[in-house]
Design an enzyme around this catalytic site. Structure first.
Site: not given
Length: 393
Positions: A119, A121, A348, A372-373
């Protein structure tokens, strides 16, 4: 054979997968629209029998599939992994009816699955979920009513999902979502329930997100989306276990994805430095270059071995799976970032051109260190497990 050696049949299967990825999956991936689900590619994965293996294979086989596909076609690897991530909770915790309705379609590639945990937050802190599952009863007063988990008096428990999910792979184009929502306020990880939510539920809408590396990913809005006890995966208020059990399986395989990208970058670098003339010789003859290539190979092999060890521990139902899974994901994703970055440096400017393999890998390799963490979360898991083991002595 040591515990970390693959059998000849496994090695042959990996070689076959790399060939299939290059010859059959890569052309379909190239025809896909960036940022959207490539259903033709998913269907081909199903016809090859790879999606079905998500539900019949162990963690090690999953890692071998993901590494092999990633080596030649990261889009195919990601499509396969997302089907597994979204559908594994149904496979492991679903009812007979849920499994019968969705798993065959996931396996043949005709239904797209998604895992809706993060989410705005609550990304790394999954226990801080705010999407609410409010009970729907005859006396329900509306969104401002204090949530209280209860069954409707005339039948199965009913809830309304309200809130937003973000950074959800395959959203908003999936056919169903494994959604994690708060059913008991203030209970942390113990108050989350997993729901199977078909995409056509009223009140569920979504939008795509434009990311650094084009990928089918988006946000979901839940406006009083109805769900019932028939949609629950596992047990009410025990959804965090569903989420963590899924991640413990898939975290080592995220590491396998990273190892596949690292190996592709390493092989490209070996070919480039062996054939590139510079400073009166070949690049490979410069000690500074040779030592960097050796370091790339060393780290890639170390990451591969840790991924295999973690997957084997999962298959053996070992007690230290969370720690091993975290270690494997952490080491492999950080290693892949280093290897791809070093490969770009040794190639390069040509490696920065749009369409170059390393330009593609350079964008692809960054996200696995977050999803996933994040790496920081993995370090926290490792430390927590180590101290818990110390205290238990």
């Amino acid at each position: 054979m040591t515990a970390f050696s693959l059998e000849p049949a496994q090695l042959a299967w990996c070689a076959e997968l790399r060939t299939l990825a290059a010859q059959r999956l890569r052309p379909l991936a190239d025809k896909g629209e960036p940022g959207h689900v490539n259903r033709a590619l998913v269907t081909e994965l199903g016809s090859l029998g790879l999606l079905g293996r998500l539900f019949t294979s162990g963690a090690l086989d999953l890692c071998l599939m993901r590494e092999s596909l990633a080596y030649a076609c990261t889009e195919a690897e990601t499509a396969l992994a997302l089907q597994g991530l979204g559908a594994h909770p149904v496979h492991a915790h679903g009812t007979r009816e849920q499994r019968a309705r969705w798993l065959p379609r996931v396996a043949d590639g005709t239904a797209i699955a998604a895992f809706a945990l993060s989410e705005p937050g609550a990304g790394s802190d999954a226990a801080a979920l705010e999407v609410r599952a409010e009970p729907e009863t005859a006396q329900r007063e509306g969104p401002s009513a204090a949530p209280a988990l209860a069954a409707a008096p005339d039948g199965p428990a009913r809830w309304r999902l309200t809130g937003e999910k973000c950074w959800i792979s395959n959203a908003p184009e999936a056919d169903f979502y494994t959604v994690f929502a708060r059913t008991t306020p203030g209970a942390g990880a113990r108050g989350v329930t997993a729901f199977l939510v078909p995409a056509d539920r009223p009140g569920l809408t979504g939008r795509g997100l434009d990311m650094l590396s084009p990928h089918p990913i988006g946000a979901l809005d839940f406006d009083a989306v109805p769900v019932t006890a028939d949609d629950v995966l596992g047990e009410t208020d025990r959804g965090f276990r569903v989420a963590m059990g899924t991640l413990n399986l898939f975290r080592p395989s995220v590491g396998a994805f990273a190892v596949g990208m690292a190996q592709a970058a390493l092989d490209a670098t070996l070919a480039h430095t062996a054939g590139r003339d510079a400073f009166g010789g070949r690049l490979k003859d410069l000690q500074a270059v040779a030592h960097q290539v050796a370091e790339m190979a060393l780290r890639t092999e170390a990451a591969r071995l840790m991924v295999h060890a973690a997957a084997s521990a999962y298959d053996a139902d070992a007690p230290d799976v969370p720690r091993r899974s975290a270690m494997a994901k952490l080491l492999a994703t950080e290693t892949a970032q280093y290897v791809v970055d070093t490969a770009v440096q040794l190639h390069g400017a040509r490696a920065l051109q749009r369409g170059h393999l390393l330009e593609h890998l350079y964008r692809e390799v960054r996200a696995p260190r977050i999803y996933e963490g994040a790496s920081e979360v993995q370090r926290g898991i490792i430390a927590k497990e180590l101290y818990a083991r110390q205290e238990a002595r």
